[in-house]
Design a protein around this motif. Structure first.
Motif, PDB file in Angstrom:
ATOM      1  N   PHE A  80       5.305 -10.239 -10.697  1.00  0.00           N
ATOM      2  CA  PHE A  80       4.013 -10.221 -11.492  1.00  0.00           C
ATOM      3  C   PHE A  80       2.970  -9.641 -10.606  1.00  0.00           C
ATOM      4  O   PHE A  80       2.426 -10.134  -9.707  1.00  0.00           O
ATOM      5  N   ILE A  81       2.662  -8.406 -10.989  1.00  0.00           N
ATOM      6  CA  ILE A  81       1.986  -7.407 -10.146  1.00  0.00           C
ATOM      7  C   ILE A  81       0.716  -7.251 -10.722  1.00  0.00           C
ATOM      8  O   ILE A  81       0.369  -7.153 -11.678  1.00  0.00           O
ATOM      9  N   LEU A  82      -0.198  -7.538  -9.800  1.00  0.00           N
ATOM     10  CA  LEU A  82      -1.781  -7.244 -10.103  1.00  0.00           C
ATOM     11  C   LEU A  82      -2.223  -5.715  -9.109  1.00  0.00           C
ATOM     12  O   LEU A  82      -1.689  -5.480  -8.156  1.00  0.00           O
ATOM     13  N   ASN A  83      -2.879  -5.119  -9.906  1.00  0.00           N
ATOM     14  CA  ASN A  83      -3.482  -3.999  -9.266  1.00  0.00           C
ATOM     15  C   ASN A  83      -4.565  -4.418  -8.259  1.00  0.00           C
ATOM     16  O   ASN A  83      -5.272  -5.243  -8.546  1.00  0.00           O
ATOM     17  N   GLY A  84      -4.704  -3.835  -7.157  1.00  0.00           N
ATOM     18  CA  GLY A  84      -5.700  -4.009  -5.958  1.00  0.00           C
ATOM     19  C   GLY A  84      -5.198  -4.783  -5.013  1.00  0.00           C
ATOM     20  O   GLY A  84      -3.842  -5.400  -4.767  1.00  0.00           O
ATOM     21  N   ASP A  85      -6.095  -5.525  -4.133  1.00  0.00           N
ATOM     22  CA  ASP A  85      -5.862  -6.301  -2.950  1.00  0.00           C
ATOM     23  C   ASP A  85      -6.046  -7.670  -3.324  1.00  0.00           C
ATOM     24  O   ASP A  85      -7.342  -8.052  -3.573  1.00  0.00           O
ATOM     25  N   HIS A  86      -5.224  -8.622  -3.526  1.00  0.00           N
ATOM     26  CA  HIS A  86      -5.474 -10.155  -3.869  1.00  0.00           C
ATOM     27  C   HIS A  86      -4.904 -11.067  -2.704  1.00  0.00           C
ATOM     28  O   HIS A  86      -4.790 -12.132  -3.038  1.00  0.00           O
ATOM     29  N   ARG A  87      -4.700 -10.524  -1.538  1.00  0.00           N
ATOM     30  CA  ARG A  87      -4.309 -11.277  -0.391  1.00  0.00           C
ATOM     31  C   ARG A  87      -5.215 -12.553  -0.352  1.00  0.00           C
ATOM     32  O   ARG A  87      -4.659 -13.453  -0.044  1.00  0.00           O
TER      33      ARG A  87
ATOM     34  N   THR B  27       0.695  -1.023  -0.027  1.00  0.00           N
ATOM     35  CA  THR B  27       0.083  -0.051   0.082  1.00  0.00           C
ATOM     36  C   THR B  27       0.817   1.109  -0.131  1.00  0.00           C
ATOM     37  O   THR B  27       0.254   2.468  -0.057  1.00  0.00           O
ATOM     38  N   TYR B  28       2.162   1.150   0.213  1.00  0.00           N
ATOM     39  CA  TYR B  28       2.951   2.247   0.431  1.00  0.00           C
ATOM     40  C   TYR B  28       3.108   3.070  -1.085  1.00  0.00           C
ATOM     41  O   TYR B  28       3.306   4.277  -0.881  1.00  0.00           O
ATOM     42  N   ASP B  29       3.441   2.341  -1.965  1.00  0.00           N
ATOM     43  CA  ASP B  29       3.770   2.921  -3.138  1.00  0.00           C
ATOM     44  C   ASP B  29       2.689   3.148  -4.217  1.00  0.00           C
ATOM     45  O   ASP B  29       2.880   3.152  -5.627  1.00  0.00           O
ATOM     46  N   ARG B  30       1.552   3.568  -3.602  1.00  0.00           N
ATOM     47  CA  ARG B  30       0.447   3.876  -4.358  1.00  0.00           C
ATOM     48  C   ARG B  30       0.685   4.911  -5.707  1.00  0.00           C
ATOM     49  O   ARG B  30       0.121   4.657  -6.563  1.00  0.00           O
ATOM     50  N   VAL B  31       1.474   5.928  -4.993  1.00  0.00           N
ATOM     51  CA  VAL B  31       1.873   7.186  -6.242  1.00  0.00           C
ATOM     52  C   VAL B  31       2.764   6.378  -7.372  1.00  0.00           C
ATOM     53  O   VAL B  31       2.369   6.988  -8.608  1.00  0.00           O
ATOM     54  N   TYR B  32       3.688   5.861  -7.134  1.00  0.00           N
ATOM     55  CA  TYR B  32       4.411   5.030  -8.085  1.00  0.00           C
ATOM     56  C   TYR B  32       3.561   3.971  -9.080  1.00  0.00           C
ATOM     57  O   TYR B  32       3.596   4.227 -10.250  1.00  0.00           O
ATOM     58  N   TYR B  33       2.773   3.136  -8.303  1.00  0.00           N
ATOM     59  CA  TYR B  33       2.129   2.348  -9.101  1.00  0.00           C
ATOM     60  C   TYR B  33       0.659   2.580  -9.479  1.00  0.00           C
ATOM     61  O   TYR B  33      -0.005   1.973 -10.479  1.00  0.00           O
ATOM     62  N   GLY B  34       0.050   3.444  -8.957  1.00  0.00           N
ATOM     63  CA  GLY B  34      -1.309   3.934  -9.063  1.00  0.00           C
ATOM     64  C   GLY B  34      -2.326   3.308  -8.270  1.00  0.00           C
ATOM     65  O   GLY B  34      -3.415   3.763  -8.522  1.00  0.00           O
ATOM     66  N   SER B  35      -2.004   2.493  -7.664  1.00  0.00           N
ATOM     67  CA  SER B  35      -3.013   1.925  -6.698  1.00  0.00           C
ATOM     68  C   SER B  35      -2.285   0.949  -5.556  1.00  0.00           C
ATOM     69  O   SER B  35      -1.049   0.602  -5.903  1.00  0.00           O
ATOM     70  N   ASP B  36      -2.996   0.055  -4.462  1.00  0.00           N
ATOM     71  CA  ASP B  36      -2.417  -0.799  -4.210  1.00  0.00           C
ATOM     72  C   ASP B  36      -2.036  -1.779  -4.907  1.00  0.00           C
ATOM     73  O   ASP B  36      -2.826  -2.121  -6.060  1.00  0.00           O
ATOM     74  N   THR B  37      -1.061  -2.652  -4.681  1.00  0.00           N
ATOM     75  CA  THR B  37      -0.575  -3.940  -5.528  1.00  0.00           C
ATOM     76  C   THR B  37      -0.308  -5.082  -4.745  1.00  0.00           C
ATOM     77  O   THR B  37       0.022  -5.115  -3.689  1.00  0.00           O
ATOM     78  N   THR B  38      -0.706  -5.977  -5.446  1.00  0.00           N
ATOM     79  CA  THR B  38      -0.218  -7.546  -4.815  1.00  0.00           C
ATOM     80  C   THR B  38       0.775  -8.101  -6.120  1.00  0.00           C
ATOM     81  O   THR B  38       0.208  -8.366  -6.882  1.00  0.00           O
ATOM     82  N   ALA B  39       1.892  -8.530  -5.536  1.00  0.00           N
ATOM     83  CA  ALA B  39       2.727  -9.237  -6.377  1.00  0.00           C
ATOM     84  C   ALA B  39       3.005 -10.633  -6.095  1.00  0.00           C
ATOM     85  O   ALA B  39       3.525 -10.975  -4.882  1.00  0.00           O
TER      86      ALA B  39
END
Length: 97
Positions: A56-63, A34-46
């Motif tokens: 392999f990064i997906l936008n959003g919360d896929h936990r 959740t830290y790099d939202r500015v860089y990635y454009g959203s929360d990401t799950t990698a």
């Protein structure tokens, strides 16, 4: 009381060798950011392969989805990524066909 938000959460993976693209990597893990939202454009799950060699990064919360399958191994997690590739972040590594 100060509450510090969790910036990056690692979901367990494993350390077993994984072969991909004719290379062998040491295990994998899943990371929620959740830290790099500015860089990635959203929360990401990698889905992270090896020692951070591929992301392999997906936008959003896929936990939740990854937590349900992570014990089944990297191939199962990679299948989930492929099923949701339309949510792939622009900074995600590309899968070779």
């Amino acid at each position: 009381m100060i509450i510090i938000p969790q910036l990056n959460q690692v979901i367990e993976g494993n350390d077993s060798p994984i072969e991909m693209d004719s290379k062998t990597y040491e295990g994998f893990y899943v990371s929620y950011n959740t830290y790099d939202r500015v860089y990635y454009g959203s929360d990401t799950t990698a889905l992270v392969l090896g020692q951070m060699q591929k992301f392999f990064i997906l936008n959003g919360d896929h936990r939740k989805q990854y937590e349900e399958i992570v014990e089944q191994g990297f191939e199962k997690c990679l299948s989930y990524y492929k099923e949701n590739i339309h949510k792939s972040n622009k900074y995600s590594d590309t899968l070779l066909q």
